[in-house]
Scaffold this motif. Structure first.
Motif, mmCIF file in Angstrom:
data_model
loop_
_atom_site.group_PDB
_atom_site.id
_atom_site.type_symbol
_atom_site.label_atom_id
_atom_site.label_comp_id
_atom_site.label_asym_id
_atom_site.label_seq_id
_atom_site.Cartn_x
_atom_site.Cartn_y
_atom_site.Cartn_z
ATOM 1 N N ALA A 132 37.414 52.356 47.532
ATOM 2 C CA ALA A 132 37.273 52.871 46.154
ATOM 3 C C ALA A 132 37.979 51.954 45.162
ATOM 4 C CB ALA A 132 37.844 54.292 46.084
ATOM 5 N N ASP A 133 39.200 51.513 45.517
ATOM 6 C CA ASP A 133 39.938 50.610 44.611
ATOM 7 C C ASP A 133 39.200 49.276 44.454
ATOM 8 O OD1 ASP A 133 41.895 52.424 44.130
ATOM 9 O OD2 ASP A 133 43.458 51.426 45.318
ATOM 10 N N ALA A 134 38.665 48.771 45.564
ATOM 11 C CA ALA A 134 37.947 47.486 45.496
ATOM 12 C C ALA A 134 36.705 47.626 44.629
ATOM 13 C CB ALA A 134 37.565 47.016 46.905
ATOM 14 N N ALA A 135 35.992 48.743 44.787
ATOM 15 C CA ALA A 135 34.770 48.952 43.994
ATOM 16 C C ALA A 135 35.127 49.017 42.506
ATOM 17 C CB ALA A 135 34.076 50.240 44.439
ATOM 18 N N GLU A 136 36.223 49.695 42.197
ATOM 19 C CA GLU A 136 36.627 49.824 40.790
ATOM 20 C C GLU A 136 36.984 48.448 40.203
ATOM 21 O OE1 GLU A 136 39.537 52.935 40.211
ATOM 22 O OE2 GLU A 136 40.101 52.065 38.277
ATOM 23 N N LEU A 137 37.749 47.668 40.975
ATOM 24 C CA LEU A 137 38.140 46.332 40.490
ATOM 25 C C LEU A 137 36.921 45.449 40.263
ATOM 26 C CD1 LEU A 137 41.188 45.198 42.672
ATOM 27 C CD2 LEU A 137 41.200 45.968 40.280
ATOM 28 N N CYS A 138 36.004 45.458 41.220
ATOM 29 C CA CYS A 138 34.823 44.591 41.105
ATOM 30 C C CYS A 138 33.975 45.019 39.903
ATOM 31 C CB CYS A 138 33.989 44.629 42.392
ATOM 32 S SG CYS A 138 34.830 43.837 43.784
ATOM 33 N N ALA A 139 33.852 46.329 39.703
ATOM 34 C CA ALA A 139 33.064 46.821 38.558
ATOM 35 C C ALA A 139 33.721 46.400 37.241
ATOM 36 C CB ALA A 139 32.915 48.333 38.640
ATOM 37 N N LEU A 140 35.042 46.499 37.224
ATOM 38 C CA LEU A 140 35.803 46.124 36.021
ATOM 39 C C LEU A 140 35.598 44.640 35.709
ATOM 40 C CD1 LEU A 140 37.770 47.605 34.158
ATOM 41 C CD2 LEU A 140 39.621 47.004 35.730
ATOM 42 N N ALA A 141 35.726 43.796 36.732
ATOM 43 C CA ALA A 141 35.561 42.350 36.531
ATOM 44 C C ALA A 141 34.138 42.041 36.050
ATOM 45 C CB ALA A 141 35.863 41.603 37.828
ATOM 46 N N ARG A 142 33.168 42.678 36.688
ATOM 47 C CA ARG A 142 31.761 42.435 36.287
ATOM 48 C C ARG A 142 31.530 42.863 34.844
ATOM 49 N NH1 ARG A 142 30.276 44.072 41.550
ATOM 50 N NH2 ARG A 142 30.152 46.201 40.802
ATOM 51 N N SER A 143 32.026 44.058 34.505
ATOM 52 C CA SER A 143 31.728 44.581 33.157
ATOM 53 C C SER A 143 32.413 43.747 32.072
ATOM 54 C CB SER A 143 32.126 46.054 33.053
ATOM 55 O OG SER A 143 33.542 46.146 33.070
ATOM 56 N N ARG A 144 33.553 43.134 32.394
ATOM 57 C CA ARG A 144 34.256 42.329 31.377
ATOM 58 C C ARG A 144 33.908 40.843 31.456
ATOM 59 N NH1 ARG A 144 38.944 45.984 29.363
ATOM 60 N NH2 ARG A 144 37.989 47.867 30.128
ATOM 61 N N GLY A 145 33.110 40.459 32.439
ATOM 62 C CA GLY A 145 32.768 39.043 32.593
ATOM 63 C C GLY A 145 33.982 38.203 32.952
ATOM 64 N N LEU A 146 34.877 38.772 33.787
ATOM 65 C CA LEU A 146 36.097 38.060 34.184
ATOM 66 C C LEU A 146 36.046 37.726 35.676
ATOM 67 C CD1 LEU A 146 38.580 40.353 32.241
ATOM 68 C CD2 LEU A 146 38.116 37.931 31.730
ATOM 69 N N ALA A 147 36.713 36.631 36.046
ATOM 70 C CA ALA A 147 36.767 36.263 37.463
ATOM 71 C C ALA A 147 37.780 37.148 38.186
ATOM 72 C CB ALA A 147 37.159 34.797 37.605
ATOM 73 N N LEU A 148 37.385 37.641 39.350
ATOM 74 C CA LEU A 148 38.299 38.352 40.255
ATOM 75 C C LEU A 148 38.153 37.654 41.600
ATOM 76 C CD1 LEU A 148 40.088 40.800 41.165
ATOM 77 C CD2 LEU A 148 37.938 41.977 41.685
ATOM 78 N N VAL A 149 39.181 36.913 41.985
ATOM 79 C CA VAL A 149 39.099 36.108 43.204
ATOM 80 C C VAL A 149 40.244 36.498 44.123
ATOM 81 C CG1 VAL A 149 39.207 33.758 44.139
ATOM 82 C CG2 VAL A 149 37.998 34.186 41.995
ATOM 83 N N GLU A 150 39.904 36.744 45.385
ATOM 84 C CA GLU A 150 40.925 37.068 46.386
ATOM 85 C C GLU A 150 41.371 35.757 47.035
ATOM 86 O OE1 GLU A 150 39.380 39.466 49.548
ATOM 87 O OE2 GLU A 150 41.172 40.726 49.574
ATOM 88 N N ASN A 151 42.677 35.577 47.174
ATOM 89 C CA ASN A 151 43.201 34.279 47.597
ATOM 90 C C ASN A 151 43.159 34.116 49.122
ATOM 91 O OD1 ASN A 151 44.201 31.784 46.814
ATOM 92 N ND2 ASN A 151 46.315 32.379 47.271
ATOM 93 N N VAL A 152 41.946 33.995 49.645
ATOM 94 C CA VAL A 152 41.766 33.794 51.089
ATOM 95 C C VAL A 152 41.544 32.298 51.300
ATOM 96 C CG1 VAL A 152 40.491 34.508 53.132
ATOM 97 C CG2 VAL A 152 40.678 36.074 51.190
ATOM 98 N N LEU A 153 42.635 31.597 51.594
ATOM 99 C CA LEU A 153 42.597 30.133 51.555
ATOM 100 C C LEU A 153 41.669 29.517 52.590
ATOM 101 C CD1 LEU A 153 46.364 29.220 50.958
ATOM 102 C CD2 LEU A 153 44.541 29.548 49.280
ATOM 103 N N PHE A 154 41.627 30.115 53.798
ATOM 104 C CA PHE A 154 40.899 29.409 54.862
ATOM 105 C C PHE A 154 39.409 29.254 54.529
ATOM 106 C CE2 PHE A 154 39.982 33.716 56.395
ATOM 107 C CZ PHE A 154 38.701 33.586 56.890
ATOM 108 N N LEU A 155 38.888 30.133 53.664
ATOM 109 C CA LEU A 155 37.468 30.034 53.282
ATOM 110 C C LEU A 155 37.165 28.681 52.647
ATOM 111 C CD1 LEU A 155 36.989 33.533 51.598
ATOM 112 C CD2 LEU A 155 36.251 32.827 53.887
#
Ligand SMILES: NC(=O)c1ccc[n+]([C@@H]2O[C@H](COP(=O)([O-])OP(=O)(O)OC[C@H]3O[C@@H](n4cnc5c(N)ncnc54)[C@H](OP(=O)(O)O)[C@@H]3O)[C@@H](O)[C@H]2O)c1
Length: 342
Positions: free
Chosen positions: A104-127
């Motif tokens: 639920a928290d992840a869905a809310e964050l992603c929706a927030l980032a999408r609606s504001r046109g902001l980057a939300l990046v998780e710092n998973v370095l190995f990718l």
């Protein structure tokens, strides 16, 4: 935005000092403009080292018009809260893993980032390390035949008892700290489809601990593809995955946190013969910073894996806890029979 991304760091975390602040400094794509800490002296000391402003609380940089983005190396339980606050304040976000501790928290964050046109990046370095692309090329070229199973493990030795990882109120525990890695590797391997399904999980919590220090999860990656994940905070070091196919097996050692000067060697086992495939060194932290700056500039949408990972971590946590509750006492070398009787 053609100038470097102006970034504020919230918290003087050990990982930020050791890995991310040096990577920010080495990058032409970002500039550290503020370091914030609950402790003014710590903020001032680090700000001096990086020639930037110091802030005495985390809210201050969010109100600063000279800050484009924030980096959040905070305890896991604070990630979603501060990422949400930063997005609401109009800042791009680079948040430590796990970005959220519930779907639920992840869905809310992603929706927030999408609606504001902001980057939300998780710092998973190995990718961001090129060795995984090389692995996938070998698999696509048929080096191991039909993929049957994926085994991944990230385990580390025990840290001091005061570490944030052993505090449940701070989102501690092996799953949240380390389970993310093998799970994210499995998600990356499968691509967007099919969605893996959780089959079962174990979690281990010794009487002296307040969090799980070891766990495993088994997922069905679709069509019977077995994904077996292990993680732990009380182990000998292991950071690896193996892709197991009908005609061969490909293993990556030092899969998740290789230093920038590490030259990877993939192990390809076929018909009893092991070939060692050397790859060039790569700087996953530097690449991650570049990728974050690109996400900011292009106002990239959040990766779907943020939500999928959070949903699966939550499911694994519930399944592991259920097993733990019903399991009999575990006996190991540190537990005497008298302890068990008592
Ligand atoms: N991506 C990776 O490869 C990687 C590797 C290691 C760690 N990490 C992540 O980085 C984050 C920090 O890990 P770390 O090992 O560096 O931990 P740490 O040294 O304990 O840092 C945590 C920071 O959070 C701040 N904080 C705010 N409230 C706190 C509280 N109640 N208790 C403790 N600290 C609090 C503190 O900063 P101030 O006191 O200065 O405000 C502290 O320095 C975690 O999310 C971890 O998962 C990521």
């Amino acid at each position: 935005m053609s100038r470097p991304v102006r970034i504020a760091v919230l918290g003087t975390a050990e990982f930020a000092r050791r890995r991310m602040l040096p990577a920010f400094r080495a990058s032409a794509d970002v500039t550290v403009v503020t370091v914030a800490s609950r402790d003014p002296a710590r903020a001032a000391e680090l700000a001096r080292e990086y020639g930037c402003r110091a802030a005495d609380d985390y809210a201050e940089p969010l109100a600063d018009a000279d800050v484009d983005a924030v980096y959040l190396p905070l305890p896991a339980s604070m990630h979603a809260e501060w990422a949400g606050a930063a997005l609401r304040a109009g800042k791009h976000v680079l948040v430590e893993k796990p970005a959220a501790m519930s779907g639920a928290d992840a869905a809310e964050l992603c929706a927030l980032a999408r609606s504001r046109g902001l980057a939300l990046v998780e710092n998973v370095l190995f990718l961001h390390h090129s060795q995984h692309r090389a692995v996938m090329r070998h698999v696509a070229d048929g080096a191991i035949g039909r993929l049957q199973a994926f085994d991944a493990a990230f385990t580390v030795p025990r840290r001091p008892a005061s570490d944030i990882r052993y505090d449940p109120a701070l989102g501690g525990g092996a799953l949240w700290d380390l389970g993310v890695y093998p799970l994210r590797a499995a998600l990356g391997l499968l691509g967007p489809d099919p969605r893996p399904r959780l089959v079962g999980a174990t979690a281990r919590r010794d009487p002296a601990d307040r969090v799980d220090t070891a766990g495993t999860a088994l997922l069905d990656g679709g069509d019977g593809l077995a994904l077996q994940l292990s993680y732990g905070l009380d182990h000998t070091y292991r950071s690896t995955y193996t892709l197991w196919g009908s005609t061969g097996r490909l293993t990556v050692d030092r899969a998740f946190t290789p230093p920038a000067d590490h030259e990877p060697v993939l192990r390809l086992e076929r018909a009893g013969v092991t070939a060692r495939l050397s790859l060039p060194a790569d700087d996953q932290a530097g690449n991650a910073v570049t990728a974050f700056a690109r996400a900011v500039r292009t106002r990239a949408r959040p990766a779907p894996e943020i939500l999928r990972q959070a949903e699966l971590l939550e499911a694994i946590s519930l399944a592991g806890t259920a097993v733990h509750r019903t399991a009999p006492p575990v006996r190991d070398s540190r537990t005497s029979p008298a302890d068990l009787a008592g």
